[in-house]
Design a protein around this motif. Structure first.
Motif, short mmCIF file in Angstrom:
data_model
loop_
_atom_site.label_atom_id
_atom_site.label_comp_id
_atom_site.label_asym_id
_atom_site.label_seq_id
_atom_site.Cartn_x
_atom_site.Cartn_y
_atom_site.Cartn_z
N LYS A 136 0.82 -1.22 0.00
CA LYS A 136 0.00 0.00 0.00
C LYS A 136 0.85 1.26 0.00
O LYS A 136 0.46 2.29 -0.56
CB LYS A 136 -0.96 -0.02 1.19
N GLY A 140 0.43 4.41 -2.42
CA GLY A 140 0.33 5.77 -1.90
C GLY A 140 1.37 6.69 -2.52
O GLY A 140 1.07 7.85 -2.87
N LEU A 177 -6.61 7.45 1.39
CA LEU A 177 -5.22 7.20 1.78
C LEU A 177 -5.10 6.95 3.28
O LEU A 177 -4.23 6.20 3.73
CB LEU A 177 -4.34 8.39 1.38
N ASN A 178 -5.99 7.59 4.05
CA ASN A 178 -5.94 7.48 5.51
C ASN A 178 -6.87 6.42 6.08
O ASN A 178 -6.99 6.30 7.29
CB ASN A 178 -6.27 8.83 6.15
N TYR A 224 -7.47 1.10 -1.41
CA TYR A 224 -6.27 1.11 -2.23
C TYR A 224 -6.48 0.41 -3.58
O TYR A 224 -5.77 0.71 -4.54
CB TYR A 224 -5.09 0.51 -1.45
N LEU A 328 1.91 12.99 2.58
CA LEU A 328 1.32 11.69 2.24
C LEU A 328 1.17 10.79 3.44
O LEU A 328 0.10 10.19 3.66
CB LEU A 328 2.20 11.00 1.18
N GLY A 335 -1.11 6.85 3.75
CA GLY A 335 -0.32 6.48 2.59
C GLY A 335 0.34 5.12 2.65
O GLY A 335 1.20 4.81 1.83
#
Length: 399
Positions: A136, A140, A177-178, A224, A328, A335
């Motif tokens: 991941k 990211g 992303l979080n 993702y 990021l 990320g």
């Protein structure tokens, strides 16, 4: 009648000129034939011939397979950390490869058990493991590269790319992303793989939005998968090609491959499961369709060295700037990494593989443990937690 005199002197001059010229032509022709023949050899044969050269620097004693790693990655062994690593992993019956890094160099190594019991091949620094969810962070980083390029904004909503997703107008790239998007999905796709677009289409039909997890941490791989799809939309390239071009080739990684493209050259470990007294009782054959469905989230094999170089390059300004890395990888999870006061960490588990990385914020120190035995995962995470207390302190002795 007098016979004409032989003109030997005049003949010797042309011969003296011709013979050296002939030798040059023969020598050039032979050399050219050798060069052509060598250029047409398989690359593997050329590498083998180089390794056989007596001028080749012998591999350091730190590990039998060390010649596969870039020389700049190896540092002098830190005896204290080497002892702690070996002892800690021996205590849990670890099967796999583990390293400790200080100042950007490997200073401790422990490789244990078999990468492949059938062929009697043992784990080493050149063994590649399925990194699962640690992938991941790669996804990211690719997203952040497109943010820098102006093709994506962290404030973009998912609706811009996949409007059919429920509540997509309220979900941003940043939230995905979080892992705070509220999106959930019970399992990955099944059946014969067609292409990435079809994979995402089928996932969208099965995912759900849970308002209870909106703006709250809830680890869901589907975030993702969708981010990988967004990368394909904005670049016009497959996720596979983006990884190969922007990560693997850029960093010159030699021990990284997608799971559905593995060959014998990749030295991939076979994963095993069984009781501790019989850890090789059952092996697992990868389902290549299922590996395709792990799009952006768990379908890459890497060696410990390649993965460390990749992560370090995410944090030191090589793949993205340090400022962009701070953006990021921000948050409890961001990320691809969880954040701690003095480190970042990521874990990966699946198909009998288990891995963890703890890395300093500047990427210069780290602990990476990769296992091909299902029984190791929870214990190796505990070992990494204990090692972090020693590795990320300035008081650690250096040899």
């Amino acid at each position: 009648m007098k016979r004409p005199k032989k003109q030997t002197g005049k003949l010797l001059i042309p011969i003296a000129i011709f013979l050296p010229l002939l030798l040059v032509i023969v020598s050039w022709t032979a050399g050219r034939r050798y060069a052509i023949k060598r250029d047409n050899l398989p690359k593997q044969s050329i590498r083998a011939s180089v390794k056989a050269s007596p001028k080749q620097t012998p591999a350091p004693k730190i590990a039998p397979n060390q010649h596969q790693l870039s020389s700049h990655l190896m540092g002098p062994t830190n005896s204290e950390l080497q002892t702690k690593l070996v002892t800690s992993l021996r205590n849990i019956g670890f099967i796999g490869t583990g390293i400790i890094v200080k100042h950007g160099q490997i200073v401790a190594v422990s490789a244990n058990g078999f990468a492949n019991l059938t062929t009697n091949r043992r784990n080493g620094l050149d063994t590649t493991f399925n990194i699962n969810s640690m992938q991941k962070a790669i996804t990211g980083t690719l997203i952040m590269q497109q943010v820098v390029a102006g093709k994506i904004k962290l404030t973009d909503t998912l609706a811009k790319y996949y409007p059919d997703v429920s509540y997509s107008h309220s979900i941003t790239i940043r939230q995905m992303l979080n892992m705070t998007s509220g999106l959930t999905m019970g399992s990955m796709g099944t059946g014969p793989f067609v292409n990435d677009e079809m994979t995402i289409t089928q996932d969208i039909k099965r995912l759900q939005f849970n308002a209870n997890f909106y703006n709250k941490s809830n680890y869901q791989a589907v975030n993702y998968v969708l981010l990988a799809g967004i990368l394909e939309k904005v670049t016009g390239k497959s996720y596979h090609d983006l990884v190969m071009q922007r990560i693997v080739r850029r960093l010159k990684l030699a021990q990284t491959a997608f799971s559905y493209e593995l060959t014998d050259h990749d030295l991939a470990a076979t994963s095993y499961n069984g009781p501790r007294e019989a850890p090789y009782q059952k092996s697992l054959t990868l389902d290549l369709n299922q590996q395709h469905y792990e799009l952006g989230t768990g379908q890459i094999f890497m060696s410990v060295g390649d993965f460390y170089v990749t992560v370090r390059s995410m944090l030191d300004g090589t793949l993205i700037s340090k400022a962009d890395a701070n953006i990021l990888f921000a948050g409890n999870y961001g990320g691809g990494f969880y954040n701690r006061p003095q480190s970042k960490l990521a874990n990966g588990a699946g198909v009998y593989f288990g891995s963890t990385i703890h890395v300093s914020k500047d990427g210069q120190s780290g602990i990476i443990l990769m296992s091909n035995y299902a029984g190791d995962y929870n214990q190796l995470k505990l070992v990494a937690n204990e090692l972090e207390k020693v590795v990320f302190t300035p008081e650690t002795n250096h040899d």
